[in-house]
Design a protein around this motif. Structure first.
Motif, PDB file in Angstrom:
ATOM      1  N   ALA A  73       1.000   4.116  -2.926  1.00  0.00           N
ATOM      2  CA  ALA A  73       0.799   5.465  -2.797  1.00  0.00           C
ATOM      3  C   ALA A  73       1.960   6.428  -3.265  1.00  0.00           C
ATOM      4  N   ALA A 126       0.779  -1.229   0.077  1.00  0.00           N
ATOM      5  CA  ALA A 126      -0.115   0.070  -0.178  1.00  0.00           C
ATOM      6  C   ALA A 126       1.001   1.300   0.064  1.00  0.00           C
ATOM      7  N   LEU A 129      -5.296   0.173  -4.241  1.00  0.00           N
ATOM      8  CA  LEU A 129      -5.095   0.786  -2.969  1.00  0.00           C
ATOM      9  C   LEU A 129      -6.202   0.263  -2.184  1.00  0.00           C
TER      10      LEU A 129
END
Length: 195
Positions: free
Chosen positions: A48, A44, A67
């Motif tokens: 990002a 994750a 995500l």
């Protein structure tokens, strides 16, 4: 696939609900789920940071969806772990409140943290019950339907003294006694209430 290990843990917890004793703590399974959750967290973070560094906005549906699913998997793993731990802690609490002794075999089935928990919780419970020694806090919350009950002796317990006399509890003998006098022996497994 993500979540399969957590599903196995929940199935084990569901099986535990129907058992009288706690089965062996699933140490390897718990560690695998924690490792999987860490990997998901790294993934994750990478998603990002990749979206921010390459100028790809999170508004792009594919990145958002990936995500989002990663975060959902992490949260599900955490909820499954917490549910498993809570179920085991509740079982331990019930055993201590109902004055069921935890034997050596059961202690070996517990994790190190559960063993610490049971020792400290037992100390707190003993201190609390000691301050209210006039009241039997381990007894049933429901009033008895009958004052006197039939019981069968499952294990030799020797002689017990009651208001109505002395009873010699030898295995396979049967008595008609006051429930309040033998309730503790029923909880400890020496006697069985006959219906």
């Amino acid at each position: 696939m993500y979540g399969d290990l957590a599903n196995k843990l929940i199935l084990d917890a569901k099986r535990t609900q129907t058992l009288d004793k706690l089965p062996l703590y699933q140490q390897t399974l718990v560690r695998s789920i924690v490792r999987e959750t860490r990997d998901l967290h790294k993934e994750a973070d990478q998603l990002a940071s990749l979206a921010q560094s390459q100028g790809i906005g999170l508004n792009e549906k594919v990145n958002q969806c990936q995500l989002f699913v990663t975060h959902l998997c992490m949260r599900r793993n955490k909820r499954c772990l917490l549910a498993y731990e809570r179920l085991r802690a509740t079982k331990l609490d019930e055993m201590l409140w109902s004055n069921i002794e935890v034997d050596k075999d059961q202690l070996n089935n517990l994790s190190q943290y559960e063993q610490e928990y049971i020792v400290k919780y037992d100390e707190l419970l003993s201190e609390f019950k000691g301050s209210l020694s006039d009241i039997d806090l381990g007894g049933s919350l429901e009033p008895p339907s009958d004052v006197f009950i039939d019981v069968r002796v499952l294990k030799d317990a020797g002689e017990i003294q009651t208001e109505y006399g002395v009873f010699n509890l030898t295995k396979d003998s049967q008595f008609f006694v006051r429930q309040a006098d033998v309730e503790r022996l029923i909880q400890q497994g020496y006697l069985k209430k006959l219906s």
